[in-house]
Design a protein around this motif. Sequence first.
Motif, short mmCIF file in Angstrom:
data_model
loop_
_atom_site.label_atom_id
_atom_site.label_comp_id
_atom_site.label_asym_id
_atom_site.label_seq_id
_atom_site.Cartn_x
_atom_site.Cartn_y
_atom_site.Cartn_z
N ASP A 185 0.85 -1.19 0.00
CA ASP A 185 0.00 0.00 0.00
C ASP A 185 0.88 1.24 0.00
N GLU A 186 0.43 2.26 -0.66
CA GLU A 186 1.08 3.58 -0.70
C GLU A 186 2.57 3.49 -1.04
N ASP A 215 8.23 0.72 -5.59
CA ASP A 215 8.03 0.50 -4.15
C ASP A 215 9.34 0.45 -3.38
N ARG A 356 8.02 3.71 7.78
CA ARG A 356 7.52 4.16 6.48
C ARG A 356 8.03 5.56 6.14
#
Length: 366
Positions: A185-186, A215, A356
Amino acid sequence: MSRPCPGTSDRPGRRGAALACLFAGILAAGAATGAWPDPAGGAETADPTDAGELVGERAGDRWAAAYSAEEYAEVRRTLEGEYVGTGISVVRTSGGRIEVSEVHAGSPAEAAGIRPGDRLLTIDGAALDGEAVTDAVGRLRGSDEPERAGPGSTVLLGVEREGRRWEAEVERARLAVDPVTVARDEGVTRIHVSSFTRGSADLVRAAAASAPEEDGILLDLRGNAGGLIDEAAGAASAFLDGGLVATYDVRGDQRALHAEPGGDTDTPLVVLVDGGTMSSAELLTGALQDRNRAVVVGSRTFGKGTVQMPSEQPDGSVAELTVGHYATPRGRTVDDDGILPDLVVPPGGDAEAEARTVLGGLAESG
């Protein structure tokens, strides 16, 4: 494998605690197993003696354990990615509660209506508040009474959900566990490795290879209590282009673990660790940190840098003894002190969010 349960002195107590810690590594964060060279060829043969006596002679070995033939067979099945349990993964919250973090699909716990987020109040009538995760998992499995806790046995759970309390009888069954799970995700591919059972290195390599080019990768080793050191070294091959992963000795015989060439050395990588990151997982963390391949985020790891090896006795029992220590590529040992992350997240902080953020910064600078 190793058993970080010091303080047990009698043989049955040590064995029960050892089993509880071993299987906790498959089920829960903060659990305790250890580092083994791959035992695919079987246990080595020792001088004829009872396993319990042999362990007694090595009383200074805090990771020593003795198993009956039946218990050791269960240990081997666990290394293959199988365990007997309810299918519940648990965590200990900051308030000292034991909470369900995951319910395995198709498990007895799912059939009994247990859900993630449920609070476990009691196991077989005994309260859980303040208990360590390893103790709770051991009781879920019945590791203190392994002869009575096989497939088909049951455990009575006191459960709370949104203020409602009830008791649920949950059966134990033989279950398979996937040691590697992947989520995206993201712009982040998160690879969570719960334990280094056989085949986990291939799964890590496949997950890293399948990550989209844009990513960054978050390698989550929180609660990973170790397993097979060859599998941990194989996982390092996903992110290193050959070179040293660790050195270790077996009764003075020096050995080295190397990454295979061709790993991804460019994708931004952050390793997320905590106090439940142990042994083989520390070995992998130390290699990626020492070789400047990853930024390590979280809290100090457990601190277990020893290697255990099983020794089979004539009666089929097995003594597991420490045979040596491992060191990271820069020669660091992790016994007691563990590995200090590059970015330490204080208690109560959101370690994954911090990881993150770091990963985003690595992507921008790259």
